[in-house]
Design an enzyme around this catalytic site. Structure first.
Site, PDB file in Angstrom:
ATOM      1  N   GLY A  10      34.637  34.691  41.194  1.00  0.00           N
ATOM      2  CA  GLY A  10      33.599  35.273  40.350  1.00  0.00           C
ATOM      3  C   GLY A  10      33.624  36.796  40.445  1.00  0.00           C
ATOM      4  CB  CYS A  11      32.917  39.415  37.950  1.00  0.00           C
ATOM      5  SG  CYS A  11      31.358  38.805  37.285  1.00  0.00           S
ATOM      6  CG  PHE A  12      27.880  39.772  40.678  1.00  0.00           C
ATOM      7  CD1 PHE A  12      27.661  41.134  40.809  1.00  0.00           C
ATOM      8  CD2 PHE A  12      27.119  39.075  39.746  1.00  0.00           C
ATOM      9  CE1 PHE A  12      26.704  41.786  40.031  1.00  0.00           C
ATOM     10  CE2 PHE A  12      26.165  39.721  38.969  1.00  0.00           C
ATOM     11  CZ  PHE A  12      25.961  41.073  39.109  1.00  0.00           C
TER      12      PHE A  12
ATOM     13  CB  THR B  76      33.113  43.555  42.944  1.00  0.00           C
ATOM     14  OG1 THR B  76      33.771  43.136  41.736  1.00  0.00           O
ATOM     15  CG2 THR B  76      33.140  45.065  43.020  1.00  0.00           C
TER      16      THR B  76
END
Lengths: 345, 345, 345, 345
Positions: free
Chosen positions: D153-155, D158
């Site tokens: 997932g993007c969150f 990162t």
């Protein structure tokens, strides 16, 4: 006063501004879809300020306890005429109530144009009702004595104000109106064109040479000028910026100078508290949050450029509706409307 | 290749694109103010990709080791001509080097117009040098054989591409060009007009009827049409959107139809890899990050509207400069330039 | 009332709000740099509403004709203390004048902290003056009887309001405050960080663990909690959003439930007209243009999250200053401040 | 390679990037809803670059003509597992095909967590398939030899990149992760939260302490740290900014210094071409349009702050998927991914 169709952005602005109006009670806020819910659940900026619930029907009972009452209709195009035509009949027995419609359906005074641009009229066989076109600065007298007012379109009003002083004094070979609007003009219903990732840094034209506000502009300018209109969506939320490119005839171009032009505008708007003539280009940021329309005019040879800026939801919608209400109520037209814009937004 | 004036947004885009170009080495990046600092300290998106430092002077020594070399000048107006005129003299002894200037100072081919719109020319008594006007789609042949190319202005190019097929085939009574630009067009130096809180939700016109790109548009369209230009700043960072409102003579209006018009555009751009003719309005979001210019044309009676969109820093600047370099280098003009835009920005 | 330093964004908001305040005359607007120019040339949203000019000095003469007068100082940090210390002395002979300072220099009550975070104090050997910390909701009584009030910082206030009810009732192991601010918090002076093309779609942290508002938050929360603060700039112009991540001790976590927590907040703000407790996350758009601070609290195991949103230029600055003025003047603290935000911006 | 579910933003970015990849043919783009339509009608930035049509089914026939083939699944959560489970079975007979899933459904390796956070698994009685968690920098070896990869997932990604070097070397008392995402993270389907006038200048938290990426972060960090996560939507379109507030134990705080910390990060990412360690706060604008993740770490007493920024649709989605494909294909992991971001957006 009461509002029909209280959930949209225009209704939200009406409510916001009317909570600040010293002479107005918000009596009834109608919504079919939100009936029973608190108004602040839909307009959360009103939380703690307006403690009211949406009602399924406007309460005429409550309106009757006032000497003078206003119904604002903020229904969408298509639904509006259908609802208002029976309402207007009903108003014959409610002589203290006046009606201001914010939709487009009663703006065009010519029956053919109206049925061309608002085709539901024809399809549904609706009767042709005459409303006064609510351009406060141009039809002040008619509005004062009207019971039915059709509030102007946001693009239309901002264009009309930019051009009226010129058109009253002279004629153009052609006027090309280039309109730029923020996204809030499209209303509250989400769709892919206005989905944030698509709209956020985007600009496009739409309904090129076929937007409904074109005949409305022509009608208000009186002389039915040769005029074309191209609307655009820019990546702001609020605000309209109009650039009217006017081509003058050769004779006129020889005789007209900037000084005369400026005088035409100054005189025309001498008594217009919400038009500000500026010495440089208006900026949307100078008018957002306010009922002002800023205007600037430049002349060079055969070309005249008139630029204007307004807040599409205030001067272009709810603010003008209240200004018209003030005129119809016989009070100062600026009442409740003199708050400055936010500037830094 | 080498860059003069490597710190601005245009230079940043040149560097970004050239790191992706299969046939180009970035040999020397000049900057007076940043000499000695890493290029990625000024263009942080290049961190980890381009490991170079700004130099006080372009290294001709290093350029000499190539069969063919290009100097891109991305100096600001005013400084550009002063620097380039002696450089051009120097190039006589460096026959393998060609020059592409991204400033405005060498675009106008008429000496009077040039000194009127770029007054430093006159003040400093600079000599008149003839550069080829770098509109890749119109002057392809001249560019191929040129040593000196003046890259077009961003507003100018996007307007020219929207109008050239019409102007090549016919004449207008008048053309009113309405230009809308994102804020990056103003360059990297901060000032209050482009301070985020002022610009973020703002729109304004500026230099109404007195912008330098107006004579540049007229020059490229050849027939010196009656044409006026009004630029605007919209609250996007990248992107230019042009709306050209064309008034046709009555005779022409009778004889022209949409089909013919569309054919003019199709034929004119049959061999133009970066012009995309669209069936609806272009959108800035469809071109940002790419070298494409999207165009759409609509005709109604005496009014023709041509709309176009491009990325002001790519097609309107660095991308066209590289396209011109490709042409001048005799390689496929699309080399290194066929990456799609980001769309969702 | 009068304003010292009338050109910044905070002063602009003070003026905008005070034109709507029923009990206030704007007597004198001071600016060294703009003296003699019209106020609306700097704050163009006031054009047509406030017809005043900047003065080189505040006119105490004119203030004397009022029973009660206020001076708001909106000078930048660094200049503020220097100017205000002699002014405070002067005020001893002007007993009807009270002073509200919007800079940071008098907020910290501990002399060591003040000279650490506002080093000009030490450098210039300025004397330590005690101002009441103007958090209207916490120090209501002190503010009512104060003559000198130091208006809180925007990040500080929005954080303090989110945390005060918890801190009054309990203690945390640690509180990590994550602050997100629009760009207008940086003031009117342009610089490259806030240049529109750089800021428009950007987000970054800054002054990580070393921002001046951190000791200010700690001071107001009383128990000197273990607290760290990281500020960010987000690509909005207005608005502050605070996310306070609170780590509870194991004992407390076992005994605390959401219901108790909600009750702490409800009781604490029972008489606070500008704090709105919400059942879901606040949104900046719900408060922009208003003096409200919206708050929401969530508890899960050892972690409590308190989120709050306010308009940094209103509740975080000019609105709170006027709220404090109302308290000091002995009138209803909501006077002139109950206008709703714009919501659609 | 082929794409299942080719209409969303993630698929659009996959296609955009893969048109630039030297070793990849785009063989088949599947979409149920758009079958038969041109891919560029949905992704208009690909107009003139990718001439393909959506297909109702992936053509395995065509994939068979390659030695090695990849299927990317960009289906939404909920549909994904249902479709992929039978596909995985089918792949047993297509040994040259590997699968990279961009949805969330196969990321969690613990069966209980997976059915808790992706409840359709349980409801539909789907079987538990083990995919390798595609954090390219952490699980490089496993990914190289995997046939099934669940893209992070993007969150989550990162956050994981910001914290992994610390967590590998030490332990925290608690980590509070504050995530800020642009609106494109919510995908292409319009809804009122992401309607431009609502989102344009807004910021809010959502799913406070209950977002699916929290267990995913914990899982990747290995030691199952005490960690909480609060996501926010900020008014950007692209980009994720993570601020991890780490509370250290007293002992550790005494012994750790910035130099050691920096060394942990440098060593951990010595061979990671897409992680850039910065000496100041990352900025979203520095990474948008690229596959980079920028990281910066600050230590003060018991508090450590790790901040990171990435493009949610590239490093947070399509770019990492291609990086994983490169690893799985045994080619340089940077192939096709080294284009710099746009910086000025």
């Amino acid at each position: 006063m009461a509002i029909l169709g209280g959930t949209g952005y225009g209704a939200g602005e009406l409510l916001r501004l009317l909570t600040q109006h010293p002479d107005v009670d918000i009596v009834s806020v109608q919504s079919s879809s939100q009936s029973g819910n608190s108004v602040s659940s839909v307009h959360p900026n009103l939380h703690g300020i307006l403690d009211a619930r949406f009602e399924a029907e406007i309460s005429f009972e409550k309106l009757r306890s006032y000497d003078q009452a206003f119904v604002f209709s903020a229904l969408p195009h298509g639904v509006s005429a259908e609802t208002l035509i029976p309402l207007v009949e009903k108003l014959e027995t409610e002589p203290h109530i006046k009606l201001i419609d914010l939709s487009g359906e009663f703006r065009l005074q010519d029956e053919n144009l109206r049925t061309e641009f608002y085709p539901t009229f024809k399809e549904k066989g609706l009767s042709f009702l005459k409303f006064v076109h609510g351009v406060s600065e141009l039809f002040t007298g008619e509005i004062r004595s009207a019971r039915l007012v059709a509030n102007p379109g946001c693009f239309a009003l901002t264009s009309i104000l930019a051009l009226a002083p010129f058109c009253k004094n002279s004629n153009a070979e052609h006027i090309a109106v280039d309109g730029k609007s923020g996204t809030s003009g499209a209303g509250r219903a989400p769709n892919s064109f206005f989905h944030h990732p698509e709209a956020h840094a985007n600009t496009r034209a739409y309904k090129i040479l076929e937007h409904r506000h074109e005949p409305e502009i022509r009608q208000a300018l009186g002389s039915a000028p040769s005029l074309s209109f191209v609307p655009h969506v820019i990546p702001a939320s609020r605000g309209i910026f109009i650039t009217a490119h006017v081509l003058l005839g050769e004779e006129l171009a020889k005789n007209l100078d900037q000084q005369t032009l400026d005088a035409w505008y100054r005189n025309f708007y001498a008594d217009a508290p919400f038009v500000r003539l500026r010495e440089e280009s208006p900026q949307i940021a100078n008018v957002i949050g306010s009922n002002f329309c800023d205007i600037h005019v430049v002349l060079r040879g055969r070309v005249l450029v008139a630029v204007s800026a307004s807040d599409n939801l205030i001067k272009g919608m709810a603010g003008t509706a209240i200004q018209n209400m003030n005129l119809m109520a016989g009070i100062d037209q600026t009442t409740g409307l003199l708050s400055p814009g936010l500037r830094v937004i």
